[in-house]
Design a protein around this motif. Structure first.
Motif, PDB file in Angstrom:
ATOM      1  N   GLY A  56      -8.630  -2.070   5.332  1.00 15.18           N
ATOM      2  CA  GLY A  56      -8.496  -1.450   4.024  1.00 15.18           C
ATOM      3  C   GLY A  56      -7.146  -1.747   3.215  1.00 15.18           C
ATOM      4  N   SER A  57      -6.136  -2.355   3.854  1.00 13.71           N
ATOM      5  CA  SER A  57      -4.886  -2.817   3.150  1.00 13.71           C
ATOM      6  C   SER A  57      -4.854  -4.284   2.784  1.00 13.71           C
ATOM      7  CB  SER A  57      -3.688  -2.291   4.135  1.00 13.71           C
ATOM      8  OG  SER A  57      -3.646  -3.373   5.389  1.00 13.71           O
ATOM      9  N   ASP A  73      -2.381   5.852   0.812  1.00 12.72           N
ATOM     10  CA  ASP A  73      -3.541   4.928   1.270  1.00 12.72           C
ATOM     11  C   ASP A  73      -3.933   4.543   2.586  1.00 12.72           C
ATOM     12  OD1 ASP A  73      -4.086   5.321  -1.736  1.00 12.72           O
ATOM     13  OD2 ASP A  73      -2.636   3.556  -2.012  1.00 12.72           O
ATOM     14  N   GLN A 115       0.782  -1.242  -0.011  1.00 10.92           N
ATOM     15  CA  GLN A 115      -0.138  -0.140   0.106  1.00 10.92           C
ATOM     16  C   GLN A 115       0.934   1.244   0.058  1.00 10.92           C
ATOM     17  OE1 GLN A 115      -3.729   0.236   0.480  1.00 10.92           O
ATOM     18  NE2 GLN A 115      -3.474  -1.797  -0.336  1.00 10.92           N
ATOM     19  N   PHE A 155      -5.285   7.254   4.591  1.00  5.92           N
ATOM     20  CA  PHE A 155      -6.705   7.177   4.434  1.00  5.92           C
ATOM     21  C   PHE A 155      -7.667   6.068   5.004  1.00  5.92           C
ATOM     22  CE2 PHE A 155      -5.566  10.819   1.702  1.00  5.92           C
ATOM     23  CZ  PHE A 155      -6.672  11.683   2.017  1.00  5.92           C
ATOM     24  N   HIS A 156      -6.968   4.930   5.055  1.00  7.33           N
ATOM     25  CA  HIS A 156      -7.639   3.723   5.587  1.00  7.33           C
ATOM     26  C   HIS A 156      -7.791   3.926   7.074  1.00  7.33           C
ATOM     27  CE1 HIS A 156      -7.466   1.489   1.755  1.00  7.33           C
ATOM     28  NE2 HIS A 156      -5.886   1.128   2.022  1.00  7.33           N
TER      29      HIS A 156
END
Length: 492
Positions: free
Chosen positions: A372-373, A57, A53, A60-61
């Motif tokens: 998210g990742s 990113d 990631q 924001f996760h």
């Protein structure tokens, strides 16, 4: 703390190891808030390196995760606040004082606090956390009065054992209650077709046997960890003697708590923030309304009646997070009765929950990065891929234990990892209820390393996390071989 000499009476291997771990942790363990901050950086770096990631990113996760579980966060806050309010009622306090007078040795004192904490956690984890803290403090006071040298940090760990072992297998366990809730996330995902009643999880023979065996084993370890008198540090080293005996644990004078006239017992005639009268004068109409037994008692009985009806018509399967919170909310109002007094107690409970309210978004942010990742799914699938029907409970325990180090939220973890765990269980023919309870073991177990849920206990006992978590980690390590064996051999 000064160096201690080993004595034959208590110089066993477990006690010496516990002392060494405690000394190391006291030097190096950060505060709970900084603990959450450090874990945030760790998960950020692992997400970038392992999952590929980008840094933006991951940020924001992290941000998205802060707001993902606000409903669940409110449910958890209510659990601890309703437990706090009931635990601080003078009836409960008097009972704990009488119980604290029973032990005649330091080992007995530590074991009694631990067993009470673990048993109550099966009923309500918030209630156990607060009662365990109060009981540890009351036991420390009783031991001081009687001249029993009991190590206060270990007493505090004993009061925390409910959160570190049994809570997730009981009536307030997030994972089994989420599965029992209508229209839950697992039904929406198509993993299960209907809510799974608590008769298949909390009240299964598997879960009940696991709970009983674990409490017995933990009690033995607590006894073996208890230092001898010459190596024990009493409560007066952490709370000044004049403060310790000037007030009771709930902030009212000892004699007031004893005779039930403290504000928490609903005494009328004392000025409250809700009242319009001052001093001990004649109450004004608004104060009479605020302290109305009729208004408070009627709505409390109505709420309790609703809960009774649900269980009468649906049995044990009626239990879920919403029903649990509803029940404790109105049971608390029923025992206090006067609305003004109940509101005051909730104000005090909010202070105890403040640390959790602060830290919960940060751990939710960590969970957002893991989800998210794809890191959480990678971890779960990697562990579950090496399991078999025989080893599945052990692997499910380890999966939850590892993730709980980063995200100490039983329900939040279960929402993220539950699908992987349940799908793997179904593929191997492992019953969903037993898979859920095996997972719950790991989620509770590593609370003995992460100080997040200990925040209310730290406030009540007036001890710092690094002063008690060495013994908590010693308990965690001692439980590993036991849990591995019992999860492997305990039949479904």
């Amino acid at each position: 703390m000064s160096s201690r000499e080993t004595t034959p009476a208590r110089g066993n291997v477990i006690e010496r190891a516990g002392e060494r771990i405690a000394n190391a942790v006291e030097r190096w363990m950060p505060s709970p808030f900084l603990f959450a901050v450090i874990l945030s950086y760790v998960v950020f770096v692992v997400g970038v390196v392992v999952e590929g990631q980008g840094p933006a990113d991951m940020v924001f996760h992290w941000y998205d995760g802060f707001w993902a579980f606000l409903t669940f966060a409110m449910q958890m806050v209510l659990i601890i606040m309703t437990g706090f309010v009931i635990a601080y009622h003078p009836w409960v306090n008097r009972g704990l004082q009488r119980l604290a007078a029973v032990p005649t040795s330091s080992g007995q004192a530590v074991v009694l606090v631990g067993v009470v904490s673990m048993a109550l956690a099966w009923v309500h984890w918030g209630f156990s956390l607060v009662v365990g803290a109060i009981f540890a403090r009351e036991m420390g006071k009783a031991a001081y009065r009687k001249g029993i040298d009991v190590h206060y940090p270990l007493l505090c760990v004993a009061g925390y054992m409910g959160l570190g072992l049994t809570w997730h297998w009981g009536l307030s366990g997030s994972a089994p209650l989420l599965l029992a809730t209508p229209e839950n996330e697992f039904i929406e995902l198509g993993i299960v077709d209907a809510p799974l009643g608590t008769s298949a999880t909390i009240f299964s023979t598997y879960a009940l046997a696991l709970t009983a065996l674990s409490i017995a084993f933990a009690a033995i370890v607590l006894y073996l960890l208890t230092p001898p008198a010459e190596r024990s540090t009493g409560i007066s080293e952490y709370i000044p003697e004049e403060e310790l005996f000037a007030t009771a644990t709930d902030g009212g004078a000892d004699d007031e708590v004893a005779d039930g006239t403290a504000a928490g017992d609903g005494a009328v005639g004392e000025s409250t923030p809700e009242s319009g009268a001052s001093g001990g004068g004649t109450p004004v109409p608004a104060e009479r309304i605020d302290n109305s037994l009729l208004l408070g008692g009627l709505i409390a009985l109505t709420g309790v009646a609703v809960v009774a009806y649900l269980f009468a018509t649906e049995g044990l399967d009626a239990l879920n997070l919403n029903v649990l919170n509803f029940a404790f909310l109105f049971v608390g109002l029923l025992i206090y009765t006067r609305p003004a007094v109940y509101r005051e107690r909730f104000g005090e409970a909010a202070e105890a929950a403040a640390g959790i309210i602060l830290l919960f978004p940060f751990f939710a942010g960590i969970q957002g990065m893991m989800t998210g990742s794809g890191l959480a799914e990678t971890m779960a699938e990697g562990l579950l891929a090496v399991s078999s029907p025989e080893t599945f409970p052990v692997i499910a325990w380890l999966t939850a234990a590892v993730v709980n180090l980063f995200v100490p939220s039983g329900g939040g973890e279960w929402i993220v990892l539950g699908p992987s765990v349940l799908e793997a269980a179904q593929e191997m023919g492992v019953p969903i209820g037993q898979a859920t309870m095996a997972y719950a073991v790991g989620d509770a177990h590593t609370n003995l390393l992460n100080p997040f849920w200990a925040l209310p206990l730290l406030a009540i006992t007036r001890i710092r996390a690094r002063e008690m978590f060495g013994y908590a980690i010693a308990m965690l390590l001692a439980l590993i071989p036991f849990l591995a064996i019992v999860l492997y051999v305990l039949p479904y």
